[in-house]
Write a protein that holds these residues in place. Structure first.
Motif, PDB file in Angstrom:
ATOM      1  N   SER A 274      35.142  79.113  18.612  1.00 34.76           N
ATOM      2  CA  SER A 274      34.635  80.168  19.593  1.00 34.76           C
ATOM      3  C   SER A 274      34.047  79.222  20.807  1.00 34.76           C
ATOM      4  O   SER A 274      34.224  79.461  22.025  1.00 34.76           O
ATOM      5  CB  SER A 274      33.152  80.897  19.255  1.00 34.76           C
ATOM      6  OG  SER A 274      32.785  81.749  20.169  1.00 34.76           O
ATOM      7  N   ASP A 275      33.123  78.145  20.333  1.00 37.12           N
ATOM      8  CA  ASP A 275      32.712  77.166  21.574  1.00 37.12           C
ATOM      9  C   ASP A 275      34.011  76.519  22.174  1.00 37.12           C
ATOM     10  O   ASP A 275      33.824  76.382  23.183  1.00 37.12           O
ATOM     11  CB  ASP A 275      32.037  76.168  20.733  1.00 37.12           C
ATOM     12  CG  ASP A 275      30.619  76.728  20.100  1.00 37.12           C
ATOM     13  OD1 ASP A 275      30.248  77.655  20.403  1.00 37.12           O
ATOM     14  OD2 ASP A 275      29.785  75.922  19.124  1.00 37.12           O
ATOM     15  N   GLN A 276      34.877  76.229  21.427  1.00 41.08           N
ATOM     16  CA  GLN A 276      36.238  75.586  22.316  1.00 41.08           C
ATOM     17  C   GLN A 276      36.689  76.654  23.350  1.00 41.08           C
ATOM     18  O   GLN A 276      37.264  76.226  24.390  1.00 41.08           O
ATOM     19  CB  GLN A 276      37.168  75.110  21.113  1.00 41.08           C
ATOM     20  CG  GLN A 276      36.520  73.984  20.439  1.00 41.08           C
ATOM     21  CD  GLN A 276      36.882  72.517  21.349  1.00 41.08           C
ATOM     22  OE1 GLN A 276      37.480  72.589  22.399  1.00 41.08           O
ATOM     23  NE2 GLN A 276      36.563  71.574  20.754  1.00 41.08           N
ATOM     24  N   LEU A 277      36.971  77.681  22.833  1.00 37.12           N
ATOM     25  CA  LEU A 277      37.488  78.956  23.640  1.00 37.12           C
ATOM     26  C   LEU A 277      36.486  78.952  24.828  1.00 37.12           C
ATOM     27  O   LEU A 277      37.087  79.306  25.963  1.00 37.12           O
ATOM     28  CB  LEU A 277      37.650  80.361  22.944  1.00 37.12           C
ATOM     29  CG  LEU A 277      38.900  80.028  21.749  1.00 37.12           C
ATOM     30  CD1 LEU A 277      38.580  81.325  20.974  1.00 37.12           C
ATOM     31  CD2 LEU A 277      40.195  79.874  22.363  1.00 37.12           C
ATOM     32  N   SER A 278      35.344  79.145  24.711  1.00 33.51           N
ATOM     33  CA  SER A 278      34.307  79.441  25.810  1.00 33.51           C
ATOM     34  C   SER A 278      34.619  78.260  26.795  1.00 33.51           C
ATOM     35  O   SER A 278      34.302  78.533  28.034  1.00 33.51           O
ATOM     36  CB  SER A 278      32.814  79.314  25.219  1.00 33.51           C
ATOM     37  OG  SER A 278      32.821  80.615  24.304  1.00 33.51           O
ATOM     38  N   VAL A 279      34.773  76.984  26.430  1.00 33.54           N
ATOM     39  CA  VAL A 279      34.737  75.954  27.218  1.00 33.54           C
ATOM     40  C   VAL A 279      35.970  75.818  28.208  1.00 33.54           C
ATOM     41  O   VAL A 279      36.106  75.741  29.408  1.00 33.54           O
ATOM     42  CB  VAL A 279      34.798  74.539  26.466  1.00 33.54           C
ATOM     43  CG1 VAL A 279      35.011  73.366  27.422  1.00 33.54           C
ATOM     44  CG2 VAL A 279      33.490  74.010  26.032  1.00 33.54           C
TER      45      VAL A 279
ATOM     46  N   GLU B 110      32.564  79.457  14.605  1.00 26.95           N
ATOM     47  CA  GLU B 110      31.636  78.891  15.735  1.00 26.95           C
ATOM     48  C   GLU B 110      32.310  77.689  16.438  1.00 26.95           C
ATOM     49  O   GLU B 110      32.165  77.718  17.752  1.00 26.95           O
ATOM     50  CB  GLU B 110      30.188  78.585  15.072  1.00 26.95           C
ATOM     51  CG  GLU B 110      29.509  79.555  14.908  1.00 26.95           C
ATOM     52  CD  GLU B 110      28.011  79.229  14.235  1.00 26.95           C
ATOM     53  OE1 GLU B 110      27.533  78.022  14.547  1.00 26.95           O
ATOM     54  OE2 GLU B 110      27.457  80.054  13.624  1.00 26.95           O
ATOM     55  N   THR B 111      32.828  76.777  15.802  1.00 25.28           N
ATOM     56  CA  THR B 111      33.400  75.508  16.607  1.00 25.28           C
ATOM     57  C   THR B 111      34.834  76.223  17.396  1.00 25.28           C
ATOM     58  O   THR B 111      34.897  75.888  18.738  1.00 25.28           O
ATOM     59  CB  THR B 111      34.168  74.735  15.551  1.00 25.28           C
ATOM     60  OG1 THR B 111      32.943  74.130  14.890  1.00 25.28           O
ATOM     61  CG2 THR B 111      34.684  73.659  16.264  1.00 25.28           C
TER      62      THR B 111
ATOM     63  N   TYR C  37      39.703  71.508  17.327  1.00 27.34           N
ATOM     64  CA  TYR C  37      39.936  73.175  17.330  1.00 27.34           C
ATOM     65  C   TYR C  37      40.720  73.587  16.248  1.00 27.34           C
ATOM     66  O   TYR C  37      40.771  74.574  15.693  1.00 27.34           O
ATOM     67  CB  TYR C  37      40.666  73.352  18.803  1.00 27.34           C
ATOM     68  CG  TYR C  37      40.881  74.698  19.149  1.00 27.34           C
ATOM     69  CD1 TYR C  37      40.105  75.769  19.198  1.00 27.34           C
ATOM     70  CD2 TYR C  37      42.381  74.949  19.145  1.00 27.34           C
ATOM     71  CE1 TYR C  37      40.539  77.028  19.603  1.00 27.34           C
ATOM     72  CE2 TYR C  37      42.666  76.294  19.180  1.00 27.34           C
ATOM     73  CZ  TYR C  37      41.842  77.335  19.496  1.00 27.34           C
ATOM     74  OH  TYR C  37      42.349  78.626  19.672  1.00 27.34           O
TER      75      TYR C  37
END
Length: 372
Positions: free
Chosen positions: A366-371, A363-364, A306
């Motif tokens: 964003s994906d970590q924040l979504s999780v 995007e990486t 991240y």
């Protein structure tokens, strides 16, 4: 938090600064680029004598046990001088992957001479259409008796021409990702060589039913090790970009002080002063992000990835901004081969694309924040 360098790190920084200034002037750099690709070069042997090739590796494999800060010092100095040696692509990335996966016999054969400067390697992981995803691999490896047969293609393999061997990822019949080492000249290999926009030697590697003995298989499940090495590479690239951004800013400021219009130096015009301030703001914020990346390498994988993705994305955007401003402030001459800042601009633009561009890493994040 104290970011001050130790006495040893300051000595390393000073030594590298002098070395790059003495041996990698613009004229010397052009001569290095035009020389036939053969390893090791005189400069590479100097790196070996100074211990720079051993620095980023653990003592367990014969290195000096340098940490992320040591690597940052080295990469920043190389970026500042646009040093045309494949320190990251030919040493750090393949070498670290060997250190994580190879057995003692394989390390003796390939890693030990790498650290001594006797040869260089290349890591072939990218494929057409995968968009920086190291695990979207279509190259196939099938085992029959005690041999492996590899078929596929790897794109934009840096240091392909000078490498004594290539570390190639391939999908196994089990579905896992394997890693193989292919000596240069192995039957079934074909190379298409070229230069990237910033003059780095690269090429495409095609594998047409390549047959390898079992001892050339480094790992039958390399996913975790590959993720660790690519994270290290992204942090190192951020440090390299900081050095290049520093020099681009310095050269632009020197030009504005020297160039006159209406009888006054361009540096006296307030609008241009504001643009230089913006360049330095991007540089200093990127420096902080690069420090974050290089000091995050020992963190758990999710947290490490991240922070490094955030750093790579920010540094990529800053690199493009500084490249564009440097060219514009130099005017038309900034686009010429003779103007050295043009080479820094090209390197900074290409930096954003190595090991994933800003969009990919955002995007990486964003994906970590979504999780979370």
């Amino acid at each position: 938090m104290d970011f001050a360098l130790t006495d040893e790190q300051r000595m390393l920084e000073e030594t590298l600064t002098r070395l790059v200034a003495d041996q990698v002037s613009p004229t010397q750099r052009r001569a290095m680029l035009d020389a036939p690709r053969q390893a090791p070069s005189t400069l590479w042997r100097t790196f070996a004598e100074l211990g720079l090739l051993h620095m980023p590796f653990s003592e367990a494999v014969g290195g000096l046990g340098g940490d992320g800060t040591d690597l940052m010092i080295i990469m920043q100095a190389l970026g500042r001088g646009l040093v045309p040696e494949a320190y990251l692509a030919g040493l750090v990335l393949p070498g670290q992957l060997l250190a994580l996966t190879a057995n003692s016999v394989q390390q003796t054969r390939w890693l030990a001479p790498l650290l001594e400067g006797e040869h260089q390697l290349a890591l072939a992981w990218q494929e057409h259409g995968a968009r920086y995803d190291a695990f979207a691999v279509s190259t196939q490896a099938i085992k029959h008796n005690a041999q492996w047969r590899l078929t596929g293609r790897k794109d934009v393999v840096l240091n392909l021409e000078a490498a004594a061997a290539y570390l190639v990822t391939a999908r196994l019949e089990s579905g896992k990702l394997g890693l193989f080492i292919l000596p240069a000249g192995t039957p079934g290999l074909s190379l298409h060589l070229y230069r990237t926009m910033d003059d780095q030697a690269a090429g495409d590697l095609t594998l047409d039913d390549v047959t390898l003995p079992d001892e050339n298989c480094l790992s039958e499940d390399v996913s975790e090790a590959l993720a660790d090495v690519l994270a290290l590479g992204r942090a190192a690239l951020c440090a390299d970009a900081i050095g290049a951004m520093e020099e681009a800013c310095d050269q632009t400021l020197a030009y504005l002080k020297d160039r006159k219009q209406f009888g006054l130096p361009l540096a006296t015009f307030q609008a241009l002063q504001h643009r230089m301030v913006d360049m330095h703001l991007h540089l200093e914020q990127s420096r902080s992000m690069a420090i974050l990346a290089c000091t995050s390498l020992s963190l758990p994988a999710d947290e490490r990835d991240y922070k490094i993705a955030a750093a790579k994305a920010y540094c990529g955007e800053s690199a493009r901004f500084i490249a564009e401003q440097a060219i514009q402030l130099h005017g038309g001459m900034g686009m010429t081969e003779e103007c050295h800042v043009a080479h820094y601009a090209k390197h900074l633009v290409m930096f954003d694309h190595y090991l994933g561009d800003s969009d990919y890493h955002l995007e990486t994040v964003s994906d970590q924040l979504s999780v979370a």
